[in-house]
Write a protein that holds these residues in place. Structure first.
Motif, mmCIF file in Angstrom:
data_model
loop_
_atom_site.group_PDB
_atom_site.id
_atom_site.type_symbol
_atom_site.label_atom_id
_atom_site.label_comp_id
_atom_site.label_asym_id
_atom_site.label_seq_id
_atom_site.Cartn_x
_atom_site.Cartn_y
_atom_site.Cartn_z
ATOM 1 N N PRO A 16 0.833 -1.216 0.000
ATOM 2 C CA PRO A 16 0.000 0.000 0.000
ATOM 3 C C PRO A 16 0.861 1.257 0.000
ATOM 4 N N ASN A 17 0.366 2.293 -0.651
ATOM 5 C CA ASN A 17 1.164 3.516 -0.755
ATOM 6 C C ASN A 17 0.876 4.521 0.347
ATOM 7 N N ASP A 18 -0.029 4.200 1.291
ATOM 8 C CA ASP A 18 -0.232 5.093 2.426
ATOM 9 C C ASP A 18 0.775 4.730 3.519
ATOM 10 N N PRO A 19 1.243 5.707 4.287
ATOM 11 C CA PRO A 19 2.381 5.498 5.179
ATOM 12 C C PRO A 19 2.248 4.341 6.178
ATOM 13 N N THR A 20 1.153 4.284 6.938
ATOM 14 C CA THR A 20 1.091 3.257 7.982
ATOM 15 C C THR A 20 0.897 1.864 7.411
ATOM 16 N N ASN A 21 0.044 1.719 6.392
ATOM 17 C CA ASN A 21 -0.146 0.393 5.802
ATOM 18 C C ASN A 21 1.086 -0.037 5.011
ATOM 19 N N GLY A 22 1.787 0.936 4.435
ATOM 20 C CA GLY A 22 3.017 0.611 3.729
ATOM 21 C C GLY A 22 4.076 0.093 4.681
ATOM 22 N N GLY A 23 4.251 0.785 5.803
ATOM 23 C CA GLY A 23 5.212 0.349 6.807
ATOM 24 C C GLY A 23 4.847 -1.000 7.404
ATOM 25 N N ARG A 24 3.572 -1.199 7.614
ATOM 26 C CA ARG A 24 3.090 -2.482 8.140
ATOM 27 C C ARG A 24 3.382 -3.605 7.149
ATOM 28 N N ALA A 25 3.153 -3.354 5.865
ATOM 29 C CA ALA A 25 3.402 -4.365 4.826
ATOM 30 C C ALA A 25 4.879 -4.731 4.769
ATOM 31 N N LEU A 26 5.737 -3.730 4.910
ATOM 32 C CA LEU A 26 7.170 -3.995 4.894
ATOM 33 C C LEU A 26 7.570 -4.875 6.086
ATOM 34 N N GLN A 27 6.905 -4.668 7.217
ATOM 35 C CA GLN A 27 7.191 -5.502 8.383
ATOM 36 C C GLN A 27 6.764 -6.947 8.138
ATOM 37 N N VAL A 28 5.668 -7.140 7.400
ATOM 38 C CA VAL A 28 5.232 -8.503 7.047
ATOM 39 C C VAL A 28 6.308 -9.179 6.199
ATOM 40 N N LEU A 29 6.836 -8.450 5.216
ATOM 41 C CA LEU A 29 7.885 -9.009 4.367
ATOM 42 C C LEU A 29 9.145 -9.297 5.181
ATOM 43 N N ALA A 30 9.460 -8.401 6.118
ATOM 44 C CA ALA A 30 10.649 -8.593 6.947
ATOM 45 C C ALA A 30 10.492 -9.790 7.880
ATOM 46 N N SER A 31 9.305 -9.939 8.456
ATOM 47 C CA SER A 31 9.088 -11.056 9.394
ATOM 48 C C SER A 31 9.131 -12.400 8.682
ATOM 49 N N ASN A 32 8.949 -12.380 7.364
ATOM 50 C CA ASN A 32 9.035 -13.609 6.575
ATOM 51 C C ASN A 32 10.391 -13.774 5.891
ATOM 52 N N GLY A 33 11.366 -12.950 6.291
ATOM 53 C CA GLY A 33 12.738 -13.119 5.839
ATOM 54 C C GLY A 33 13.065 -12.615 4.456
ATOM 55 N N LEU A 34 12.145 -11.886 3.827
ATOM 56 C CA LEU A 34 12.403 -11.422 2.465
ATOM 57 C C LEU A 34 13.318 -10.202 2.443
ATOM 58 N N ILE A 35 13.145 -9.336 3.437
ATOM 59 C CA ILE A 35 13.970 -8.132 3.568
ATOM 60 C C ILE A 35 14.302 -7.927 5.039
ATOM 61 N N LYS A 36 15.164 -6.952 5.306
ATOM 62 C CA LYS A 36 15.452 -6.559 6.679
ATOM 63 C C LYS A 36 15.305 -5.054 6.779
#
Length: 262
Positions: free
Chosen positions: A129-149
């Motif tokens: 998502p391109n809105d700040p809070t949902n975007g940050g939340r989405a990045l945390q989902v990717l990070a928690s699954n080991g795709l990014i840090k």
């Protein structure tokens, strides 16, 4: 005499009925269709018994419902989690607050190209998502699954610029949240809010290749103008939304894709 008494009784009943109808308070609540409007439909008859006429106004975006609430075109809205509400209100100088939490919608990662996040190829495109809070939340989902840090401590405020490790050089594509399901054909994967996933016939518990933890702090709330949280109609709305009937509806209808937060 009996006929006269009967007519008088009918007259009083009619007057009482009209008075009750006139006393009913209209409560206009904005909501995105799934699951928010669905949940509000459950409490509509419950509120009617309490003299509150609930009018549900559907929206398909994350901006207009808050603006309409601030402009007094709505009495409340139901579509967003608390971090989004607080960020939006602060950025726009709006006096909007939460009247209470209702449910959590775990974000899911969806793909038409792979069955597992580990199968994503180098330089794969992943929508968020391109809105700040949902975007940050989405990045945390990717990070928690080991795709990014992500940079330590950024939390919900993280942006693609805060990615400190990206082994596959994943390309993060920021897209309006409501359009992410339609963008799946052009992306390798996307992190989608459950309400928009459900609206696109994507079942988070079956179709997501990764999903946010159920202990997510992002509970969806009823938003109101500051000072309105103690209005009797708003309090009646919250009490109805926290009822056993609503809890059962959420659990039976969404099978873990939406989780009660009360």
């Amino acid at each position: 005499m009996k006929k006269r008494n009967f007519l008088l009784a009918c007259g009083f009943s009619l007057i009482f009925g009209l008075s009750a109808a006139q006393a009913a308070e209209t409560l206009k609540v904005g909501a995105t269709p799934v699951p928010h409007a669905d949940i509000l439909n459950v409490v509509q008859p419950m509120l009617a018994k309490q003299g509150v006429d609930l009018k549900i106004v559907e929206f398909s975006d994350y901006v207009q419902p808050n603006l309409a609430l601030s402009d007094k075109d709505l009495d409340a809205n139901f579509f967003q989690h608390l971090p989004y509400l607080e960020t939006f209100a602060k950025d726009r100088g709006l006096k909007l607050i939460s009247a209470g939490s209702v449910h959590i919608e775990p974000m899911g990662v969806y793909s038409k190209k792979v069955k597992n996040l580990a199968d994503l190829k180098k330089r794969a495109s992943v929508g968020i998502p391109n809105d700040p809070t949902n975007g940050g939340r989405a990045l945390q989902v990717l990070a928690s699954n080991g795709l990014i840090k992500m940079k330590e401590g950024v939390g919900v405020n993280g942006t693609p610029l805060d990615i400190v490790d990206n082994p596959k050089n994943i390309r993060i594509v920021e897209v309006e949240a409501a359009t992410l399901p339609r963008a799946l054909d052009d992306l390798d994967a996307a992190v989608i809010n459950s309400n928009f996933a459900l609206g696109a016939n994507l079942n988070p518990s079956k179709d997501a290749i990764a999903i946010e933890s159920k202990d997510s702090p992002y509970a969806n709330v009823i938003a109101v103008r500051a000072g309105d949280e103690k209005r009797p109609a708003i309090e009646a709305l919250m009490k109805s939304l926290h009822s056993p009937e609503v809890k059962k509806f959420i659990e039976d209808k969404y099978n873990g894709a939406v989780v009660p937060a009360f």
